[in-house]
Design a protein around this motif. Structure first.
Motif, short mmCIF file in Angstrom:
data_model
loop_
_atom_site.label_atom_id
_atom_site.label_comp_id
_atom_site.label_asym_id
_atom_site.label_seq_id
_atom_site.Cartn_x
_atom_site.Cartn_y
_atom_site.Cartn_z
N GLN A 76 22.49 -4.79 -8.34
CA GLN A 76 22.31 -5.36 -9.68
C GLN A 76 23.50 -5.02 -10.57
OE1 GLN A 76 18.58 -4.29 -11.51
NE2 GLN A 76 19.20 -5.04 -13.52
N LEU A 77 23.98 -3.79 -10.49
CA LEU A 77 25.14 -3.40 -11.28
C LEU A 77 26.43 -4.01 -10.72
CD1 LEU A 77 24.54 0.39 -12.08
CD2 LEU A 77 24.13 -1.61 -13.52
N ASN A 79 26.63 -7.08 -9.59
CA ASN A 79 26.65 -8.53 -9.84
C ASN A 79 27.75 -8.99 -10.79
OD1 ASN A 79 24.65 -9.12 -8.05
ND2 ASN A 79 23.03 -9.38 -9.57
N ARG A 133 17.59 0.38 -16.38
CA ARG A 133 18.41 -0.50 -15.57
C ARG A 133 18.97 -1.64 -16.41
NH1 ARG A 133 15.06 -1.11 -9.93
NH2 ARG A 133 16.47 -2.86 -9.70
N THR A 134 18.14 -2.20 -17.28
CA THR A 134 18.59 -3.29 -18.15
C THR A 134 19.68 -2.82 -19.10
OG1 THR A 134 16.38 -4.31 -18.06
CG2 THR A 134 17.83 -4.99 -19.85
N THR A 136 21.76 -0.25 -18.73
CA THR A 136 22.99 0.02 -17.99
C THR A 136 23.69 -1.28 -17.60
OG1 THR A 136 21.93 2.01 -17.10
CG2 THR A 136 23.96 1.27 -16.04
N SER A 137 22.91 -2.27 -17.15
CA SER A 137 23.48 -3.56 -16.75
C SER A 137 24.20 -4.23 -17.90
CB SER A 137 22.38 -4.48 -16.21
OG SER A 137 21.77 -3.93 -15.07
N MET A 141 28.06 -5.47 -17.87
CA MET A 141 28.37 -6.90 -17.95
C MET A 141 29.48 -7.19 -18.96
SD MET A 141 24.54 -8.56 -17.84
CE MET A 141 25.11 -10.23 -18.11
N THR A 188 19.61 -10.25 -21.95
CA THR A 188 19.57 -8.81 -21.64
C THR A 188 19.54 -8.00 -22.93
OG1 THR A 188 20.82 -9.19 -19.60
CG2 THR A 188 20.74 -6.94 -20.43
#
Length: 368
Positions: A76-77, A79, A133-134, A136-137, A141, A188
């Motif tokens: 996920q990270l 991506n 997680r959201t 950090t993503s 991004m 996000t």
């Protein structure tokens, strides 16, 4: 069935459709190694994430296999990094894995550390973990989307300096891909603002999947859509900057040659071809256009094409020709580009402009 469960199933279905379309893309297009691997990892990541959301909503599998629950976070990270690599590899077909810097592995390593040291899955802590997680993503991004945007912007600028038509480069594909990424980034951010108690990530995945499915479906209509042709910088540089008198003379010569020989009527004409007609080097012509005329090659050619279209509109013998026909006769090779550029140049649409010309002709027609 709860609303969350319904959207989870719908998202899983969209992901499977996306996988099928991406498989066709991999089989049909001529990607380089970086682009292919980036697409494969993106595809795997999407499937794994949606599968985990399905298991969370409908089974107790994750309670007994908590290590599997955390397995999607490294990808996920990764991506945003993969999207960045994909865009770079399209803009530069010579881009290879050996060109990748070590620091691009940092997001993935953060995910791996969290995978190894994170808390085990439980209904009590999953929402907090998903929120982490959201968050950090989101911060991962931002720099990669900015880097992708800068690359596409530079490629567009370089193309406009060398080409009179950008249709064959398929830059709208890359720009649309970035729009999808920006929407994902915005959702996000809303997910972070909403807090861990609201499952905003489900809707974020749906919008992302729908955008990618639509883009890839229509993209499959063109065999060259996913392959950007390499642009090259001028090979030579002026040691001595051109003086104002020289710029003025060359600018006048350029405009005279373009109008007399009507070079702008060639849809795919390039800077190098015009430079050859003038008997000068490409880098010199680029300086004449940018410094002497204060524009770029793309705008210069299309300004002349719009002028030619207007001349044809004012010609009564051309009234039977459609607007598309007039645009093709004037050097445009895309209806959308013609409409967009004509409006940019005149402030109105081609159809309205032609209607005004017709009204003027009626008013000036002598009474019989």
């Amino acid at each position: 069935m709860s609303l969350e469960a319904f959207f989870t199933l719908f998202n899983l279905f969209l992901t499977l459709v996306l996988v099928v379309l991406l498989t066709f893309v991999l089989l049909k297009s001529q990607h380089n190694e970086v682009a292919k691997i980036s697409l494969i990892l993106l595809m795997f990541s999407r499937v794994l994430l949606q599968l985990l959301l399905y298991l969370k909503a409908f089974t107790d599998f994750l309670i007994h296999w908590s290590m599997f629950y955390r397995s999607s976070f490294p990808l996920q990270l990764l991506n945003p990094v993969l999207v960045y690599f994909y865009i770079v590899s399209l803009c530069d077909p010579e881009f290879r894995f050996k060109n990748i810097r070590w620091y691009h592995s940092i997001p993935f390593l953060i995910g791996v550390v969290w995978y190894l040291r994170g808390r085990p899955y439980s209904p009590e802590n999953i929402e907090i973990d998903l929120y982490f997680r959201t968050l950090t993503s989101f911060f991962v991004m931002i720099p990669y989307l900015w880097g992708s945007f800068t690359i596409v912007k530079n490629v567009t600028s370089l193309a406009e300096d060398q080409r009179s038509s950008l249709v064959e480069l398929h830059l709208p594909w890359l720009k649309f891909l970035l729009i999808i990424c920006y929407l994902t980034l915005g959702l996000t951010f809303l997910d972070i603002i909403a807090g861990p108690q609201i499952n905003f990530y489900i809707f974020r995945g749906i919008i992302t999947n729908l955008g990618l499915i639509g883009l890839i479906y229509f993209g499959l209509q063109s065999s060259e859509l996913f392959k950007i042709r390499k642009l090259s910088l001028p090979a030579e540089k002026d040691v001595v900057p051109p003086n104002p008198e020289e710029l003025k003379k060359l600018s006048e010569k350029l405009q005279k040659i373009l109008r007399e020989r009507k070079l702008y009527l060639r849809p795919q004409i390039r800077l190098s071809e015009v430079a050859e007609e003038m008997g000068i080097k490409s880098y010199k012509l680029s300086e004449v256009i940018s410094q002497g005329l204060q524009t770029n090659f793309y705008n210069l050619m299309n300004d002349l094409r719009v002028e030619h279209v207007i001349q044809l509109m004012r010609d009564p013998t051309k009234n039977h020709i459609s607007l598309l026909g007039l645009s093709l006769d004037s050097g445009f090779n895309s209806k959308s580009v013609f409409n967009e550029y004509f409006r940019k140049k005149t402030g109105t649409t081609p159809s309205l402009f032609r209607a005004e010309i017709s009204k003027e002709s009626e008013l000036t027609k002598p009474d019989v």
